[in-house]
Design a protein around this motif. Structure first.
Motif, PDB file in Angstrom:
ATOM      1  N   ALA A   1       0.833  -1.206   0.000  1.00  0.00           N
ATOM      2  CA  ALA A   1       0.000   0.000   0.000  1.00  0.00           C
ATOM      3  C   ALA A   1       0.869   1.258   0.000  1.00  0.00           C
ATOM      4  O   ALA A   1       0.568   2.244  -0.692  1.00  0.00           O
ATOM      5  CB  ALA A   1      -0.929  -0.002   1.209  1.00  0.00           C
ATOM      6  N   GLU A   2       1.945   1.235   0.778  1.00  0.00           N
ATOM      7  CA  GLU A   2       2.858   2.387   0.816  1.00  0.00           C
ATOM      8  C   GLU A   2       3.541   2.597  -0.528  1.00  0.00           C
ATOM      9  O   GLU A   2       3.716   3.734  -0.988  1.00  0.00           O
ATOM     10  CB  GLU A   2       3.907   2.181   1.915  1.00  0.00           C
ATOM     11  CG  GLU A   2       3.364   2.253   3.325  1.00  0.00           C
ATOM     12  CD  GLU A   2       4.400   1.873   4.363  1.00  0.00           C
ATOM     13  OE1 GLU A   2       4.502   2.594   5.387  1.00  0.00           O
ATOM     14  OE2 GLU A   2       5.096   0.847   4.159  1.00  0.00           O
ATOM     15  N   LEU A   3       3.906   1.501  -1.181  1.00  0.00           N
ATOM     16  CA  LEU A   3       4.564   1.594  -2.480  1.00  0.00           C
ATOM     17  C   LEU A   3       3.611   2.116  -3.551  1.00  0.00           C
ATOM     18  O   LEU A   3       3.989   2.944  -4.383  1.00  0.00           O
ATOM     19  CB  LEU A   3       5.115   0.232  -2.890  1.00  0.00           C
ATOM     20  CG  LEU A   3       6.357  -0.224  -2.124  1.00  0.00           C
ATOM     21  CD1 LEU A   3       6.633  -1.701  -2.377  1.00  0.00           C
ATOM     22  CD2 LEU A   3       7.570   0.613  -2.526  1.00  0.00           C
TER      23      LEU A   3
ATOM     24  N   LEU B   1      -0.054  -2.087 -12.051  1.00  0.00           N
ATOM     25  CA  LEU B   1       1.348  -1.674 -12.127  1.00  0.00           C
ATOM     26  C   LEU B   1       2.040  -1.777 -10.777  1.00  0.00           C
ATOM     27  O   LEU B   1       3.220  -2.112 -10.700  1.00  0.00           O
ATOM     28  CB  LEU B   1       1.447  -0.250 -12.661  1.00  0.00           C
ATOM     29  CG  LEU B   1       1.200  -0.071 -14.161  1.00  0.00           C
ATOM     30  CD1 LEU B   1       1.188   1.398 -14.535  1.00  0.00           C
ATOM     31  CD2 LEU B   1       2.255  -0.821 -14.981  1.00  0.00           C
ATOM     32  N   ALA B   2       1.286  -1.495  -9.700  1.00  0.00           N
ATOM     33  CA  ALA B   2       1.864  -1.606  -8.361  1.00  0.00           C
ATOM     34  C   ALA B   2       2.264  -3.053  -8.071  1.00  0.00           C
ATOM     35  O   ALA B   2       3.344  -3.321  -7.530  1.00  0.00           O
ATOM     36  CB  ALA B   2       0.875  -1.103  -7.312  1.00  0.00           C
TER      37      ALA B   2
ATOM     38  N   GLU C   1       6.544  -7.017  -7.458  1.00  0.00           N
ATOM     39  CA  GLU C   1       7.187  -8.299  -7.776  1.00  0.00           C
ATOM     40  C   GLU C   1       8.606  -8.078  -8.293  1.00  0.00           C
ATOM     41  O   GLU C   1       9.544  -8.787  -7.900  1.00  0.00           O
ATOM     42  CB  GLU C   1       6.359  -9.044  -8.827  1.00  0.00           C
ATOM     43  CG  GLU C   1       6.945 -10.398  -9.207  1.00  0.00           C
ATOM     44  CD  GLU C   1       6.110 -11.129 -10.238  1.00  0.00           C
ATOM     45  OE1 GLU C   1       6.567 -12.202 -10.694  1.00  0.00           O
ATOM     46  OE2 GLU C   1       5.025 -10.645 -10.591  1.00  0.00           O
ATOM     47  N   ARG C   2       8.783  -7.083  -9.153  1.00  0.00           N
ATOM     48  CA  ARG C   2      10.119  -6.786  -9.674  1.00  0.00           C
ATOM     49  C   ARG C   2      11.066  -6.362  -8.552  1.00  0.00           C
ATOM     50  O   ARG C   2      12.235  -6.755  -8.530  1.00  0.00           O
ATOM     51  CB  ARG C   2      10.027  -5.673 -10.717  1.00  0.00           C
ATOM     52  CG  ARG C   2       9.495  -6.112 -12.068  1.00  0.00           C
ATOM     53  CD  ARG C   2       9.368  -4.931 -13.015  1.00  0.00           C
ATOM     54  NE  ARG C   2       9.218  -5.348 -14.394  1.00  0.00           N
ATOM     55  CZ  ARG C   2       9.090  -4.511 -15.416  1.00  0.00           C
ATOM     56  NH1 ARG C   2       9.087  -3.201 -15.192  1.00  0.00           N
ATOM     57  NH2 ARG C   2       8.965  -4.968 -16.641  1.00  0.00           N
ATOM     58  N   LEU C   3      10.540  -5.573  -7.647  1.00  0.00           N
ATOM     59  CA  LEU C   3      11.351  -5.076  -6.537  1.00  0.00           C
ATOM     60  C   LEU C   3      11.907  -6.224  -5.706  1.00  0.00           C
ATOM     61  O   LEU C   3      13.040  -6.153  -5.217  1.00  0.00           O
ATOM     62  CB  LEU C   3      10.484  -4.155  -5.665  1.00  0.00           C
ATOM     63  CG  LEU C   3      11.128  -3.500  -4.440  1.00  0.00           C
ATOM     64  CD1 LEU C   3      12.256  -2.573  -4.850  1.00  0.00           C
ATOM     65  CD2 LEU C   3      10.066  -2.720  -3.658  1.00  0.00           C
TER      66      LEU C   3
ATOM     67  N   PRO D   1      14.803  -3.472 -13.920  1.00  0.00           N
ATOM     68  CA  PRO D   1      13.555  -2.721 -14.037  1.00  0.00           C
ATOM     69  C   PRO D   1      13.180  -2.163 -12.666  1.00  0.00           C
ATOM     70  O   PRO D   1      13.257  -2.874 -11.658  1.00  0.00           O
ATOM     71  CB  PRO D   1      12.543  -3.768 -14.502  1.00  0.00           C
ATOM     72  CG  PRO D   1      13.345  -4.919 -14.997  1.00  0.00           C
ATOM     73  CD  PRO D   1      14.608  -4.904 -14.204  1.00  0.00           C
ATOM     74  N   TYR D   2      12.794  -0.914 -12.612  1.00  0.00           N
ATOM     75  CA  TYR D   2      12.424  -0.293 -11.346  1.00  0.00           C
ATOM     76  C   TYR D   2      11.364   0.765 -11.614  1.00  0.00           C
ATOM     77  O   TYR D   2      11.159   1.183 -12.763  1.00  0.00           O
ATOM     78  CB  TYR D   2      13.645   0.363 -10.693  1.00  0.00           C
ATOM     79  CG  TYR D   2      14.172   1.558 -11.466  1.00  0.00           C
ATOM     80  CD1 TYR D   2      13.696   2.846 -11.205  1.00  0.00           C
ATOM     81  CD2 TYR D   2      15.116   1.393 -12.475  1.00  0.00           C
ATOM     82  CE1 TYR D   2      14.149   3.933 -11.941  1.00  0.00           C
ATOM     83  CE2 TYR D   2      15.573   2.476 -13.204  1.00  0.00           C
ATOM     84  CZ  TYR D   2      15.087   3.743 -12.942  1.00  0.00           C
ATOM     85  OH  TYR D   2      15.516   4.825 -13.680  1.00  0.00           O
TER      86      TYR D   2
END
Length: 269
Positions: free
Chosen positions: A44-46, A56-57, A62-64, A123-124
């Motif tokens: 939620a914070e992200l 997209l979140a 997942e990428r993070l 990717p970020y």
């Protein structure tokens, strides 16, 4: 030396098929610090930080947690997929074009700070204007401070062609106007001897004449910036004054609308 600064793109890919030897981002340690800070936030914070859709979140969460900056395998210039990068067209570069951008092109990044084209990235999602608090302040402008500008100085930059958006150029341009002691106060004596004098900066404006005024539209500006990078690489441009000869996509340099530090190009056809 002439340097070109551009913005990153939100859309990114992962590829191990590339024509260049990978290099490490100059601020890799600081990217790892930001990576750890982001991983400590809950979904939620992200989502609130990223200001994006739920889909997209979830993708970027997942990428993070899948990728780490110290294990990246994709060169920056081939990783970004936005409109600007489509028009740079690095995948069809000749060897001389690659050599040119490796020397002259730098990508500004909220996550990595500043990137050379062959710097390995993951990717970020982290825009420069994101309100991510760190021990250096309330946002990423505080986090990076004058370090991106100081790095350009250390690279021997004497002329700077600004093709970045306002969001990203704000991380560099204000420091040019500040007293040099603000920018070099944390450099060693040997580094200070390598620093060039304050560079000349030229910002490029791409637009149309509407009701007697130059109007810049976002998508068209991104396309023009990409075309400018590709054209500069094709023509091995070494001095800012040479870019007045840019005529791609019907753009023409408008001397009467330009200043010493702002070159205006208008699309006439």
């Amino acid at each position: 030396m002439l340097k070109i600064i551009i913005s990153p793109a939100k859309k990114m890919n992962v590829t191990e098929d590339h024509p260049c030897k990978l290099t490490d981002p100059i601020f890799l340690d600081r990217a790892l610090e930001l990576h750890a800070r982001l991983k400590a936030l809950d979904p939620a914070e992200l989502k609130d930080l990223w200001k994006c859709s739920q889909r997209l979140a979830e993708q970027n969460y997942e990428r993070l947690h899948t990728y780490s900056p110290d294990r990246a395998l994709t060169p920056a210039l081939l990783s970004y997929e936005g409109i600007q990068y489509q028009h740079i067209s690095p995948r069809v570069f000749t060897d001389s074009q690659w050599e040119y951008v490796l020397s002259h092109l730098r990508i500004l990044s909220g996550f990595y700070g500043i990137l050379a084209p062959a710097d390995r990235v993951i990717p970020y999602r982290l825009e420069m204007q994101a309100k991510l608090k760190t021990d250096k302040g309330a946002d990423l402008y505080d986090y990076w401070g004058s370090s991106l500008y100081r790095e350009l100085l250390l690279e021997g930059t004497t002329e700077l062609v600004n093709l970045a958006s306002g969001e990203y150029s704000r991380a560099v341009l204000p420091w040019i106007a500040k007293d040099s002691s603000d920018n070099t106060g944390h450099l060693s004596a040997s580094q200070l001897s390598a620093v060039s004098a304050r560079p000349r900066c030229v910002t490029c404006i791409f637009g149309e004449i509407i009701n007697g005024k130059v109007k810049m539209k976002g998508t068209q500006a991104k396309i023009a910036r990409g075309e400018m990078v590709r054209w500069m690489a094709e023509n091995q441009i070494e001095h800012a004054e040479e870019i007045v000869n840019f005529h791609e996509l019907g753009y023409e340099f408008q001397k009467e609308l330009s200043t010493a530090d702002e070159f205006v190009f208008v699309q006439l056809s």
